[in-house]
Write a protein that holds these residues in place. Sequence first.
Motif, PDB file in Angstrom:
ATOM      1  N   TRP A   1       0.330  -1.241   0.412  1.00  0.00           N
ATOM      2  CA  TRP A   1      -0.106   0.342  -0.315  1.00  0.00           C
ATOM      3  C   TRP A   1       0.600   1.584   0.092  1.00  0.00           C
ATOM      4  CZ3 TRP A   1      -0.715   3.272   4.560  1.00  0.00           C
ATOM      5  CH2 TRP A   1      -1.168   4.949   4.210  1.00  0.00           C
ATOM      6  N   VAL A   2       2.009   1.444   0.552  1.00  0.00           N
ATOM      7  CA  VAL A   2       2.763   2.468   0.699  1.00  0.00           C
ATOM      8  C   VAL A   2       3.600   2.356  -0.090  1.00  0.00           C
ATOM      9  CG1 VAL A   2       4.521   3.249   2.266  1.00  0.00           C
ATOM     10  CG2 VAL A   2       3.356   2.239   3.050  1.00  0.00           C
ATOM     11  N   LYS A   3       4.194   1.689  -1.055  1.00  0.00           N
ATOM     12  CA  LYS A   3       4.397   1.392  -2.344  1.00  0.00           C
ATOM     13  C   LYS A   3       3.833   2.179  -3.422  1.00  0.00           C
ATOM     14  CE  LYS A   3       8.251  -1.663  -1.337  1.00  0.00           C
ATOM     15  NZ  LYS A   3       8.179  -3.976  -2.393  1.00  0.00           N
ATOM     16  N   ASP A   4       2.514   1.667  -3.590  1.00  0.00           N
ATOM     17  CA  ASP A   4       1.576   2.220  -4.430  1.00  0.00           C
ATOM     18  C   ASP A   4       1.405   4.014  -4.319  1.00  0.00           C
ATOM     19  OD1 ASP A   4      -0.470   1.262  -6.440  1.00  0.00           O
ATOM     20  OD2 ASP A   4      -2.031   2.593  -5.050  1.00  0.00           O
ATOM     21  N   LEU A   5       1.356   4.044  -2.533  1.00  0.00           N
ATOM     22  CA  LEU A   5       0.864   5.386  -3.260  1.00  0.00           C
ATOM     23  C   LEU A   5       2.238   6.726  -3.418  1.00  0.00           C
ATOM     24  CD1 LEU A   5      -0.545   5.873   0.676  1.00  0.00           C
ATOM     25  CD2 LEU A   5      -1.488   6.528  -1.510  1.00  0.00           C
ATOM     26  N   CYS A   6       3.431   6.264  -3.108  1.00  0.00           N
ATOM     27  CA  CYS A   6       4.861   6.432  -3.364  1.00  0.00           C
ATOM     28  C   CYS A   6       4.830   6.311  -5.360  1.00  0.00           C
ATOM     29  CB  CYS A   6       5.900   5.641  -3.250  1.00  0.00           C
ATOM     30  SG  CYS A   6       5.975   5.663  -1.558  1.00  0.00           S
ATOM     31  N   ASN A   7       4.156   5.633  -6.007  1.00  0.00           N
ATOM     32  CA  ASN A   7       3.864   5.555  -7.940  1.00  0.00           C
ATOM     33  C   ASN A   7       3.176   6.297  -7.767  1.00  0.00           C
ATOM     34  OD1 ASN A   7       6.067   3.443  -7.713  1.00  0.00           O
ATOM     35  ND2 ASN A   7       4.104   1.667  -7.311  1.00  0.00           N
ATOM     36  N   HIS A   8       1.970   6.295  -7.168  1.00  0.00           N
ATOM     37  CA  HIS A   8       1.235   7.762  -7.459  1.00  0.00           C
ATOM     38  C   HIS A   8       1.366   9.055  -7.224  1.00  0.00           C
ATOM     39  CE1 HIS A   8      -2.232   3.924  -7.468  1.00  0.00           C
ATOM     40  NE2 HIS A   8      -2.493   5.452  -8.070  1.00  0.00           N
ATOM     41  N   THR A   9       2.415   9.550  -6.010  1.00  0.00           N
ATOM     42  CA  THR A   9       3.428  11.115  -6.201  1.00  0.00           C
ATOM     43  C   THR A   9       4.441  10.839  -7.064  1.00  0.00           C
ATOM     44  OG1 THR A   9       4.043   9.872  -4.383  1.00  0.00           O
ATOM     45  CG2 THR A   9       1.904  11.021  -4.113  1.00  0.00           C
ATOM     46  N   LEU A  10       4.863   9.854  -7.805  1.00  0.00           N
ATOM     47  CA  LEU A  10       6.444  10.356  -8.472  1.00  0.00           C
ATOM     48  C   LEU A  10       6.086  11.540  -9.602  1.00  0.00           C
ATOM     49  CD1 LEU A  10       9.097   8.507  -9.085  1.00  0.00           C
ATOM     50  CD2 LEU A  10       8.117   7.509 -10.974  1.00  0.00           C
ATOM     51  N   ALA A  11       5.232  11.768  -9.897  1.00  0.00           N
ATOM     52  CA  ALA A  11       5.743  12.826 -10.830  1.00  0.00           C
ATOM     53  C   ALA A  11       4.837  13.860 -10.477  1.00  0.00           C
ATOM     54  CB  ALA A  11       4.448  12.287 -12.014  1.00  0.00           C
ATOM     55  N   THR A  12       4.299  13.974  -9.080  1.00  0.00           N
ATOM     56  CA  THR A  12       4.392  15.436  -8.659  1.00  0.00           C
ATOM     57  C   THR A  12       5.610  15.945  -7.739  1.00  0.00           C
ATOM     58  OG1 THR A  12       4.016  14.412  -6.370  1.00  0.00           O
ATOM     59  CG2 THR A  12       1.968  14.035  -7.682  1.00  0.00           C
ATOM     60  N   PHE A  13       4.849  17.507  -7.759  1.00  0.00           N
ATOM     61  CA  PHE A  13       5.893  18.173  -6.730  1.00  0.00           C
ATOM     62  C   PHE A  13       5.961  17.922  -5.205  1.00  0.00           C
ATOM     63  CE2 PHE A  13       2.458  19.256  -4.066  1.00  0.00           C
ATOM     64  CZ  PHE A  13       3.197  20.115  -3.137  1.00  0.00           C
TER      65      PHE A  13
ATOM     66  N   ILE B   1       8.523  10.730  -5.385  1.00  0.00           N
ATOM     67  CA  ILE B   1       8.247   9.713  -4.457  1.00  0.00           C
ATOM     68  C   ILE B   1       9.274   9.952  -3.309  1.00  0.00           C
ATOM     69  CG2 ILE B   1      10.589   8.868  -4.812  1.00  0.00           C
ATOM     70  CD1 ILE B   1       9.581   6.504  -6.448  1.00  0.00           C
ATOM     71  N   GLU B   2       9.182  10.462  -2.597  1.00  0.00           N
ATOM     72  CA  GLU B   2       9.805  10.148  -0.953  1.00  0.00           C
ATOM     73  C   GLU B   2       8.587  11.209  -0.510  1.00  0.00           C
ATOM     74  OE1 GLU B   2      11.016  14.539  -2.758  1.00  0.00           O
ATOM     75  OE2 GLU B   2      10.936  12.776  -3.215  1.00  0.00           O
ATOM     76  N   GLY B   3       7.228  11.745  -1.410  1.00  0.00           N
ATOM     77  CA  GLY B   3       6.261  12.456  -1.164  1.00  0.00           C
ATOM     78  C   GLY B   3       5.211  11.742  -0.222  1.00  0.00           C
ATOM     79  N   ALA B   4       4.593  10.787  -0.581  1.00  0.00           N
ATOM     80  CA  ALA B   4       3.641   9.802   0.708  1.00  0.00           C
ATOM     81  C   ALA B   4       4.352   9.339   1.990  1.00  0.00           C
ATOM     82  CB  ALA B   4       3.251   8.609  -0.703  1.00  0.00           C
ATOM     83  N   VAL B   5       5.718   9.188   1.525  1.00  0.00           N
ATOM     84  CA  VAL B   5       6.324   8.268   2.932  1.00  0.00           C
ATOM     85  C   VAL B   5       6.326   9.519   3.873  1.00  0.00           C
ATOM     86  CG1 VAL B   5       8.612   7.088   3.158  1.00  0.00           C
ATOM     87  CG2 VAL B   5       7.447   6.541   1.198  1.00  0.00           C
ATOM     88  N   PHE B   6       6.986  10.201   3.474  1.00  0.00           N
ATOM     89  CA  PHE B   6       7.097  11.327   4.156  1.00  0.00           C
ATOM     90  C   PHE B   6       5.862  11.637   5.160  1.00  0.00           C
ATOM     91  CE2 PHE B   6       6.941  16.241   5.600  1.00  0.00           C
ATOM     92  CZ  PHE B   6       8.514  16.070   6.188  1.00  0.00           C
ATOM     93  N   LEU B   7       5.091  11.453   4.007  1.00  0.00           N
ATOM     94  CA  LEU B   7       3.481  12.504   4.652  1.00  0.00           C
ATOM     95  C   LEU B   7       3.414  10.986   5.404  1.00  0.00           C
ATOM     96  CD1 LEU B   7       1.712  13.598   1.507  1.00  0.00           C
ATOM     97  CD2 LEU B   7       2.741  15.097   3.375  1.00  0.00           C
TER      98      LEU B   7
END
Length: 703
Positions: free
Chosen positions: A23-35, A38-44
Amino acid sequence: MWVVFVAWVVLIFLYPLKSVNYWVKDLCNHTLATFLGIEGAVFLIFSGPILVIAFLSIPYLIISRKQQLHHHEKKNSGKYGWSHRLSTFPVLVDGPFGVVSAAEVIGILSVIVFVIWAVFVYALRDLTILEETELTNKTKISYMLEISALSVGLIGIFCVAFLFVPISRGSFLLRLIDVPFGHAVRYHIWLGHLTMIFFTLHGLLYIIAWTMDGTLLQNILEWPESGVANLAGFIGLVAGLLIWVTSIPPVRKHYFEVFYYTHHLYIIFVIFLAMHVGVIFFSIVAGSIFLFMLDRLLRFCQSRNTVDIVSATCFPSGILKLVLSKPKHLQYNALSFIFLRVKEVSRLQWHPFSVSSSSLDGDQIHLSVFIRALGGWTTKINENFSSISRADESLEDQLHLHPHINVEGPYDHELPHHLMYENIILIAGGVGIAPFLAVLSDIFHHMKQGKPCLLKHILLVWAVKRSNDLSLLSTTDMNVIHSNLSNEVKLEFHVYITQESEPPSEAESRLDDNAIKSFAFPVANRRNMLSGLVGAGNNIILPGIYLITTTIGFLILVGSLNTFYINTNNIPIGWFHGILYLACMAASVFIFGGSVIGLWHLWESKFSQMSCDQDLCQHYNEPEIETRKDLCEYLASSTTIQYGIRPNFKDILESIQGHINVGVIVCGPPSLESNVAKQCRSLNMRRKIHHTIFHFHTHNFHL
């Protein structure tokens, strides 16, 4: 805050599960191309909660400051708050952990449960992976060691996520849960040992596996553009091992300088950790490291100021009292301590000392500490001031002789525990009387000003080796405090002089009186005051602005980095991305945080200068040094003095009767703490429903 905290802890416990991991990896993939990158989801998910709690603690501390004292009044009258008992009920009193409360035991058990759970889940997962692979027995063993090393390293990462929280001295998190830095440093020590156990095991398993494969040197020196940089991890592990080895008690106690200097390798440890694990896993620990960086910059800026010495008093027992200049607006609790650095002795060493004055004292522009000559550092300071007191130069000339002192703090509880009980027992050993002099003065001023105070009975127990230590009481106007407190509070002194069988002769008393040297420095030169950048006190809004501004700046820098550089240039997820992420953290602290500190410093300088100009004509009035005969007569009229025996804490505690809460505050050597804690635990466990309950507190700082 409780919702955020519980959700955060539950997520950390569940992360080893394969479903949560995906689930965490999936979130990382969704934020890959955003500002966010890829670290955004893990940080949040993993660092966001700790920052959210820090933000929410700002309005909480502001709004609830006046309500908390009333809350404690209700909590300590009649019904006993269970949470309060957990934090003040000693469970373990002997052993390597020192005195450990029930709340701390719960915390330790929670960490142990997480470690066992994580090891169990990862072991099952690794065995499943191993069964699905078709390898030879030797290759299977090597592969098993590698995937086990990865799992152990992940557990170590989660330990680092908490490692830096306790050592953020002025952190809102410590103020929120009302844990002073002197206690929190123990949690850092425990977490540090646990972290290095897992990281050392992580490295050893890889080394064994690579040795079996015959690729040890090749793998250790590996530093690819993307993926894991093994050499960076090896360098970080060596730095961590040096910190760990030099922090064990024998080294820390006998070679403090080695321990202190080596501990600065944490900078190397963090930098190479970021390069080794990359931006994704570093985002797990980024929140706590970011808060530590914020606190470290504040401490650095505060410690640049040289604080003027108002007066100094040298006592025959090898104790020095220093009175330092502070701004009138700087408030602190009586049970506070500060860190001192004396450049002439060491430019790097900082040592903690209990504050022996109340922020409500007199003109409120002075702060005092007692320094006993024990080790080499404190002995040099005492010798320095002793030589000044013997000098023939004028005071103007002596001003250029005294050491240059820098100060960090003061640090303390968010709430004054000595005002939260109807009955308190203050137990001091030797120079441990210093903070209790501040407590008595603080209680006196609270009552004089009509501030909330529950106290009805104060029992002060003081154990000293020799009677010349009694001269410390002469630095406080005990007659005024006792005569005024006696109208509102029953005040008792019990003094135990353990290494003398009878009172000193009159000739010995006169000799000791002549050995007390007190001198003040010129008022006209007293312009450099203690800064209020760090410490609890009553300053919440400005540190809150500093925290919020710097966090917003960090998000702006990371977003700009991802938008204009990482995403557009397809920078690989590796060591370079990790170091850029850490650079954004440092840049936000120095640029955005530094700007707030600069404005803060200008405001404080202007305010302090106005206060200084108004108070410049005021001279600090050191309490007149009483002769030994007068002091002993006063003590004899108000205290019980016993020679040649040690206090019996069982009898002392059992003398308190009734259905009441009693606060027991101890300041002294570890053996004294353990002895009192053991008696409190014994009486609390044997007590009946309507009997006294003893709430154990310590006021000590052990590195």
